[in-house]
Design an enzyme around this catalytic site. Structure first.
Site, PDB file in Angstrom:
ATOM      1  N   ASP A  30      -8.921   3.305  -4.870  1.00  5.83           N
ATOM      2  CA  ASP A  30      -8.259   4.535  -5.315  1.00  5.83           C
ATOM      3  C   ASP A  30      -9.333   5.522  -5.778  1.00  5.83           C
ATOM      4  O   ASP A  30     -10.286   5.164  -6.466  1.00  5.83           O
ATOM      5  CB  ASP A  30      -7.283   4.222  -6.451  1.00  5.83           C
ATOM      6  CG  ASP A  30      -6.324   5.375  -6.720  1.00  5.83           C
ATOM      7  OD1 ASP A  30      -5.111   5.190  -6.513  1.00  5.83           O
ATOM      8  OD2 ASP A  30      -6.783   6.458  -7.148  1.00  5.83           O
ATOM      9  N   ASN A  87       4.956   2.690  -6.622  1.00  3.83           N
ATOM     10  CA  ASN A  87       5.777   3.764  -7.174  1.00  3.83           C
ATOM     11  C   ASN A  87       6.645   4.342  -6.069  1.00  3.83           C
ATOM     12  O   ASN A  87       6.172   4.548  -4.952  1.00  3.83           O
ATOM     13  CB  ASN A  87       4.879   4.859  -7.760  1.00  3.83           C
ATOM     14  CG  ASN A  87       4.063   4.374  -8.947  1.00  3.83           C
ATOM     15  OD1 ASN A  87       4.581   3.656  -9.795  1.00  3.83           O
ATOM     16  ND2 ASN A  87       2.794   4.745  -8.997  1.00  3.83           N
ATOM     17  N   GLY A  93       6.561   8.572 -10.343  1.00  6.38           N
ATOM     18  CA  GLY A  93       5.261   9.232 -10.205  1.00  6.38           C
ATOM     19  C   GLY A  93       4.621   9.088  -8.846  1.00  6.38           C
ATOM     20  O   GLY A  93       3.405   9.259  -8.719  1.00  6.38           O
ATOM     21  N   GLN A  94       5.432   8.786  -7.819  1.00  2.75           N
ATOM     22  CA  GLN A  94       4.842   8.705  -6.480  1.00  2.75           C
ATOM     23  C   GLN A  94       4.307  10.076  -6.086  1.00  2.75           C
ATOM     24  O   GLN A  94       5.039  11.068  -6.080  1.00  2.75           O
ATOM     25  CB  GLN A  94       5.874   8.233  -5.449  1.00  2.75           C
ATOM     26  CG  GLN A  94       5.259   8.064  -4.053  1.00  2.75           C
ATOM     27  CD  GLN A  94       6.247   7.556  -3.008  1.00  2.75           C
ATOM     28  OE1 GLN A  94       7.445   7.428  -3.276  1.00  2.75           O
ATOM     29  NE2 GLN A  94       5.735   7.278  -1.815  1.00  2.75           N
ATOM     30  N   SER A  95       3.017  10.133  -5.774  1.00  2.00           N
ATOM     31  CA  SER A  95       2.392  11.418  -5.441  1.00  2.00           C
ATOM     32  C   SER A  95       1.960  11.500  -3.992  1.00  2.00           C
ATOM     33  O   SER A  95       1.666  12.594  -3.507  1.00  2.00           O
ATOM     34  CB  SER A  95       1.187  11.667  -6.357  1.00  2.00           C
ATOM     35  OG  SER A  95       0.209  10.665  -6.181  1.00  2.00           O
ATOM     36  N   HIS A 100       2.493   2.643  -0.389  1.00  2.00           N
ATOM     37  CA  HIS A 100       1.224   2.030  -0.810  1.00  2.00           C
ATOM     38  C   HIS A 100       1.467   1.128  -2.005  1.00  2.00           C
ATOM     39  O   HIS A 100       2.357   1.380  -2.819  1.00  2.00           O
ATOM     40  CB  HIS A 100       0.175   3.082  -1.143  1.00  2.00           C
ATOM     41  CG  HIS A 100       0.625   4.134  -2.109  1.00  2.00           C
ATOM     42  ND1 HIS A 100       1.428   5.183  -1.730  1.00  2.00           N
ATOM     43  CD2 HIS A 100       0.412   4.280  -3.438  1.00  2.00           C
ATOM     44  CE1 HIS A 100       1.674   5.961  -2.782  1.00  2.00           C
ATOM     45  NE2 HIS A 100       1.073   5.425  -3.838  1.00  2.00           N
ATOM     46  N   HIS A 102      -0.490  -0.357  -5.238  1.00  2.00           N
ATOM     47  CA  HIS A 102      -1.656  -0.334  -6.114  1.00  2.00           C
ATOM     48  C   HIS A 102      -1.970  -1.776  -6.521  1.00  2.00           C
ATOM     49  O   HIS A 102      -1.046  -2.539  -6.859  1.00  2.00           O
ATOM     50  CB  HIS A 102      -1.365   0.436  -7.401  1.00  2.00           C
ATOM     51  CG  HIS A 102      -1.022   1.883  -7.223  1.00  2.00           C
ATOM     52  ND1 HIS A 102      -1.926   2.895  -7.452  1.00  2.00           N
ATOM     53  CD2 HIS A 102       0.136   2.492  -6.854  1.00  2.00           C
ATOM     54  CE1 HIS A 102      -1.326   4.070  -7.244  1.00  2.00           C
ATOM     55  NE2 HIS A 102      -0.078   3.851  -6.875  1.00  2.00           N
TER      56      HIS A 102
HETATM   57  P1  AMP Z   1       1.058   7.272  -6.354  1.00  2.00           P
HETATM   58  O1  AMP Z   1       0.883   8.260  -7.479  1.00  2.00           O
HETATM   59  O2  AMP Z   1       1.706   5.993  -6.741  1.00  2.00           O
HETATM   60  O3  AMP Z   1       1.705   7.933  -5.158  1.00  2.00           O
HETATM   61  O4  AMP Z   1      -0.404   6.849  -5.927  1.00  2.00           O
HETATM   62  C1  AMP Z   1      -1.206   7.637  -5.090  1.00  2.00           C
HETATM   63  C2  AMP Z   1      -2.624   7.257  -5.378  1.00  2.00           C
HETATM   64  O5  AMP Z   1      -3.420   7.753  -4.329  1.00  2.00           O
HETATM   65  C3  AMP Z   1      -3.196   7.846  -6.685  1.00  2.00           C
HETATM   66  O6  AMP Z   1      -3.588   6.789  -7.549  1.00  2.00           O
HETATM   67  C4  AMP Z   1      -4.375   8.669  -6.217  1.00  2.00           C
HETATM   68  O7  AMP Z   1      -5.475   8.614  -7.083  1.00  2.00           O
HETATM   69  C5  AMP Z   1      -4.690   8.049  -4.855  1.00  2.00           C
HETATM   70  N1  AMP Z   1      -5.367   8.911  -3.905  1.00  2.00           N
HETATM   71  C6  AMP Z   1      -5.017  10.171  -3.560  1.00  2.00           C
HETATM   72  N2  AMP Z   1      -5.875  10.639  -2.644  1.00  2.00           N
HETATM   73  C7  AMP Z   1      -6.765   9.652  -2.380  1.00  2.00           C
HETATM   74  C8  AMP Z   1      -7.885   9.526  -1.530  1.00  2.00           C
HETATM   75  N3  AMP Z   1      -8.281  10.513  -0.711  1.00  2.00           N
HETATM   76  N4  AMP Z   1      -8.567   8.354  -1.526  1.00  2.00           N
HETATM   77  C9  AMP Z   1      -8.190   7.356  -2.323  1.00  2.00           C
HETATM   78  N5  AMP Z   1      -7.132   7.406  -3.160  1.00  2.00           N
HETATM   79  C10 AMP Z   1      -6.432   8.544  -3.188  1.00  2.00           C
END
Ligand code: AMP
Length: 114
Positions: A30, A87, A93-95, A100, A102
C-alpha cells in the site's frame, strides 16, 4: 474500469512494489501504509467491490486467500499476527473501486477499528 488505478497497476502503467503475482491476482505494498506491513491483494479482473462478487469469482477469491499464508510468511508476520480487511462502500471508507484485501501487521492492531 477505464481509469481504475488498480487496473493500471495490473497493466504496469503505474509502478507498484509487487510482493506476489500470478495469472489472476496481484499483491503489492500500500502506498500509504497504516502499519509496518500493509499489503493489498487484488484480483486482476476488475471487480468493483464485494457487492459485485459473483459465483464465477469464487476461484479468484479462494486463490487470494490461498496465497496469504505464503505472503505473510515472506513478510515476517505469519506468527506475530495480521489482519485481512476488505472495505466496501462509503461507510467503510472504500476509496478505490476495485476489490482489494488489505493485509496489515507488524504491530498490535486495535479492535474494533474506528
Ligand atoms: P480502501 O480505502 O479500502 O479503498 O483502500 C485503498 C487503498 O489503496 C488505500 O490504503 C490507499 O493507500 C491504496 N492506494 C491508492 N493508490 C495506490 C497506489 N498507487 N499504490 C498502492 N496503494 C495505493
Amino acid at each position: 474500469m477505464g481509469d481504475c488505478i488498480f487496473c493500471r497497476i495490473v497493466e504496469k502503467q503505474i509502478p507498484s512494489k509487487i510482493v506476489y503475482e500470478d495469472d489472476s491476482i496481484l499483491a503489492f505494498h500500500d502506498i500509504d501504509a497504516k502499519a509496518p506491513v500493509h499489503i493489498l491483494i487484488i484480483p486482476k479482473e476488475h471487480i468493483p467491490s464485494i457487492n459485485d462478487v459473483k459465483p464465477q469469482n469464487c476461484d479468484v477469491i479462494a486463490r487470494i486467500f490461498s496465497v496469504i499464508p505464503q505472503i505473510v510468511e515472506n513478510l515476517g508476520v505469519k506468527n506475530s499476527g495480521y489482519r485481512v480487511v476488505a472495505n466496501s462502500g462509503s461507510d467503510a471508507g472504500q476509496s478505490v473501486n476495485h476489490l482489494h484485501f488489505h493485509v496489515l501487521g507488524g504491530r498490535t492492531l486495535s479492535w474494533p477499528p474506528g
